[in-house]
Design a protein around this motif. Structure first.
Motif, PDB file in Angstrom:
ATOM      1  N   SER A   6      42.786  39.648  11.494  1.00  8.71           N
ATOM      2  CA  SER A   6      41.605  38.928  10.992  1.00  8.71           C
ATOM      3  C   SER A   6      41.030  38.022  12.061  1.00  8.71           C
ATOM      4  N   ALA A  10      37.257  38.054  13.589  1.00 10.88           N
ATOM      5  CA  ALA A  10      36.460  36.823  13.637  1.00 10.88           C
ATOM      6  C   ALA A  10      35.968  36.537  15.051  1.00 10.88           C
ATOM      7  N   GLN A  13      32.993  38.815  15.575  1.00 13.83           N
ATOM      8  CA  GLN A  13      31.901  38.401  14.705  1.00 13.83           C
ATOM      9  C   GLN A  13      31.244  37.113  15.188  1.00 13.83           C
TER      10      GLN A  13
END
Length: 405
Positions: A6, A10, A13
């Motif tokens: 994750s 991130a 992103q």
């Protein structure tokens, strides 16, 4: 493991340029699916996706890494670029094109600047495309490198912000500790000063008198240092310098400061010209602190064999207080730093104070709505405090918290 994956999603992103990179790659190649994937020994995870094929992958989605060509890119650290699977001797019988139904494909490795492998910039389409063209291939490699550099830049920025936050929290705790310590030191210092007065009155022994006087002077100096530290930390913690404004006859207060400094520096000469019947709406204790700090600065940094000159008077509707000392002219670079906290002249040792005296002077002047100016010409350095005699009822008292620390 999930938390680590994750985090990688991130990271990608968070790069604002990624959507534009994916759109540009899609427009340049004609491919309708382009993504950035994080690839490890046992996982493939989509971090950013442009999907015009309804391929079904979104950021965070995972594939079995053994079914992808990105596994080959990871193991060889080399790009895989295919114009047409059916025309490729190497890949026409490969299981990956059959699983995902693509004809054209590319996968460019993305490395961090330390050389570690992050994943790939990849794309595919059911139709053939000219991807091995040298310009197209070079541009895709350039975009992969751009993502790599941005990854490291963002990581360093996050680390720097975390470090700065930690330093700020540490600084706040340190300042709170200093403020509490300074406050608590005032009581024992007061007892020492009171004790020296009692000793001087009850035991007027000529042999012990110099010792008692040294103790008194040291305690007075310590009390002044504590006051400076408390004022500084109060300002840094947000409450600012406080004023108790009133109409006051300040001539006697200023003369008392001069007398005290003469006692603390008996080998120096202070020539004071203080106008009689001086009245001003101000905080007289703060004005006394301002003069005391200016005098200490002049006595410490001025010529040892020349007097320090003090003048205080009303000039039209303006109160003007000046302190001047002889000595070498100060360069502009030194003058620019005089009112910053912890400043000390390079020519003097640090034994005379914490370097907060002039900073406190500046803050007292600002809190009153006045100004403090410095000039250094012709072998004389002068500090001049100016304050309108008709002071507003509510001058700004919170400027210390906005000072350049």
């Amino acid at each position: 493991m999930k938390e680590q994956l994750s985090k990688r999603v991130a990271e990608i992103q968070a790069i604002s340029a990624v959507p534009k990179i994916l759109e540009t790659v899609a427009a340049m190649t004609g491919l309708r699916f382009v993504c950035i994937a994080h690839v490890t020994d046992d996982s493939w995870i989509a971090c950013a996706v442009l999907d015009r094929l309804d391929f079904g992958l979104v950021p965070g989605a995972q594939l079995d890494v053994t079914t992808t060509l990105c596994e080959e890119v990871r193991d060889t650290a080399r790009a895989v670029i295919i114009d047409s699977v059916r025309d490729s001797d190497q890949y026409r019988a490969h299981h990956t094109p059959r699983i995902y139904g693509f004809e054209s494909y590319f996968s460019i490795p993305i490395f961090r600047t330390d050389g570690s492998y992050f994943g790939t910039l990849c794309g595919l389409d059911p139709e053939p495309a000219r991807l091995t063209d040298s310009t197209v291939a070079a541009t895709m490699h350039l975009f992969a490198e751009l993502v790599s550099k941005q990854l490291d830049a963002d990581t360093e920025l996050v680390a720097a912000r975390a470090e700065l936050l930690g330093e700020r929290e540490t600084a706040e705790l340190r300042e709170q500790f200093i403020a509490v310590l300074g406050h608590d030191l005032r009581t024992p210092l007061g007892s020492i000063l009171l004790g020296t007065e009692v000793l001087a009155l009850k035991h007027p022994d000529p042999a012990s008198k110099p010792v008692v006087e040294r103790i008194r002077r040291s305690a007075v100096r310590m009390a002044a240092l504590v006051d400076d530290v408390v004022d500084f930390t109060r300002g840094r913690m947000g409450s600012g310098i406080t004023l108790r404004l009133r109409d006051a006859a300040i001539g006697a207060t200023l003369e008392q400061v001069v007398d005290e400094m003469c006692g603390l520096y008996p080998l120096r000469t202070i020539e004071a010209t203080i106008a009689p019947d001086l009245r001003l709406r101000c905080d007289p204790e703060r004005i006394a602190q301002l003069l005391s700090n200016l005098l200490k600065n002049a006595l410490v940094h001025g010529g040892e064999h020349t007097p320090v000159r003090v003048s205080a008077a009303l000039d039209d509707d303006e109160f003007v207080l000046s302190v001047a000392n002889a000595g070498p002219e100060l360069p502009r670079s030194v003058i620019a730093g005089l009112f910053k906290p912890y400043w000390r002249a390079a020519s003097r040792s640090g034994s005379e104070g914490l370097g907060l005296g002039l900073y406190i002077v500046d803050q007292i002047a600002r809190a009153h709505g006045g100004s403090i100016d410095v000039s250094s010409t012709g072998g004389t350095t002068a500090f001049v405090f100016r304050l309108g005699a008709a002071l507003p009822d509510h001058p700004p008292t919170d400027l210390l918290t906005h000072a350049d620390c």
